[in-house]
Design an enzyme around this catalytic site. Sequence first.
Site, short mmCIF file in Angstrom:
data_model
loop_
_atom_site.label_atom_id
_atom_site.label_comp_id
_atom_site.label_asym_id
_atom_site.label_seq_id
_atom_site.Cartn_x
_atom_site.Cartn_y
_atom_site.Cartn_z
N ASN A 17 0.86 -1.19 0.00
CA ASN A 17 0.00 0.00 0.00
C ASN A 17 0.89 1.24 0.00
OD1 ASN A 17 -1.82 2.04 0.47
ND2 ASN A 17 -2.32 1.42 2.58
N LYS A 19 0.03 4.28 -0.23
CA LYS A 19 -0.64 5.46 0.34
C LYS A 19 -0.43 6.65 -0.63
CE LYS A 19 0.06 3.43 4.81
NZ LYS A 19 0.03 3.58 6.24
N HIS A 109 -9.37 0.77 5.08
CA HIS A 109 -8.08 0.95 5.75
C HIS A 109 -8.30 1.86 6.96
CE1 HIS A 109 -3.98 2.34 6.52
NE2 HIS A 109 -3.59 1.24 5.91
N GLU A 111 -6.79 4.33 7.99
CA GLU A 111 -6.69 5.77 7.70
C GLU A 111 -7.98 6.30 7.07
OE1 GLU A 111 -2.95 5.57 5.58
OE2 GLU A 111 -2.02 4.97 7.46
N GLU A 179 -5.20 -5.60 10.46
CA GLU A 179 -4.20 -4.57 10.69
C GLU A 179 -4.47 -3.87 12.02
OE1 GLU A 179 -2.16 -3.15 6.93
OE2 GLU A 179 -3.95 -1.94 7.14
N GLY A 185 2.58 1.66 10.92
CA GLY A 185 3.55 2.76 10.87
C GLY A 185 4.25 3.04 12.18
N SER A 225 3.69 -2.70 10.32
CA SER A 225 5.15 -2.72 10.53
C SER A 225 5.80 -4.03 10.08
CB SER A 225 5.48 -2.41 12.00
OG SER A 225 5.02 -1.11 12.33
#
Length: 266
Positions: A17, A19, A109, A111, A179, A185, A225
């Site tokens: 991904n 982003k 996702h 985000e 996730e 991250g 990660s």
Amino acid sequence: MVETTYKHNRTPLIAGNWKMNLDHLQAIAFVQKLAWSLKDAGHSSSDVEAAIFPPFTDLRSVQTLVAADKLQLAYGAQDVSQHDSGAFTGEVSGAFLAQLDCTYVIIGHSERRTLHAESDEVVAAKTASAIKHGIVPIICVGETAEDLDKHGPSAVPVAQLKAALAGVTSASDIVVAYEPVWAIGSGQAATPEQAEAVCAALRAVLDETLGSDVASKTRILYGGSVKSTNIGGFMKQPNVDGALVGGASLDLAEFASIIRFQKHAF
Ligand code: PEP
């Protein structure tokens, strides 16, 4: 080395991904180098499937390159509209993604859920829309650190998956990505055992809602990660069938090494 047909014939999927990184010119250079590096290493997509998820503006360039050079690389979008067409400024429909030969689309996702307030209902509608247009949804679920403290590891991902499956039938091809939000991250990945426990709970949801056939053929990815040094631990777990990779998918050598985990991690 693991068998290529292990885990009920589920071909591992390593999905990158990007982003909001890499414009279409950078995407062309990256995809060419990645494909060459995998080819030079003798990588076969029937052993481990690799997929990239660039920004919308890169997809036409990636489509042209993959088709012209017959690259063994799948690709998809990072989001899709729940609507087919109309007055939805800024949105991109599943029909448009299908025209770009996208195999996959990432849906829900964390985000999107947090920065764009996507509810479970919207995630379900987007999932249904992807399926309607023949695109495989990668349905993302995961708990925050707060959820983990309050409800334990699987409650929130299980509830999110149940909600997302509202418009999915046993004939649908889907991928699920677990996730944990606290691992995305952060450099602090879940342990392989933590990932396995939640992925097993998610497979049980697939079994309950869509039947054992779908549950045994659906790939469940871990994301958060992931690096070349920890992918092996996840891939040893019976219910983890690949990874959704963020930061490390932008580093060509690192991403290629994650895709080639069978060569160095077992
Ligand atoms: C992600 O954003 O889906 C992700 C897993 O990111 P990272 O690999 O950087 O943690």
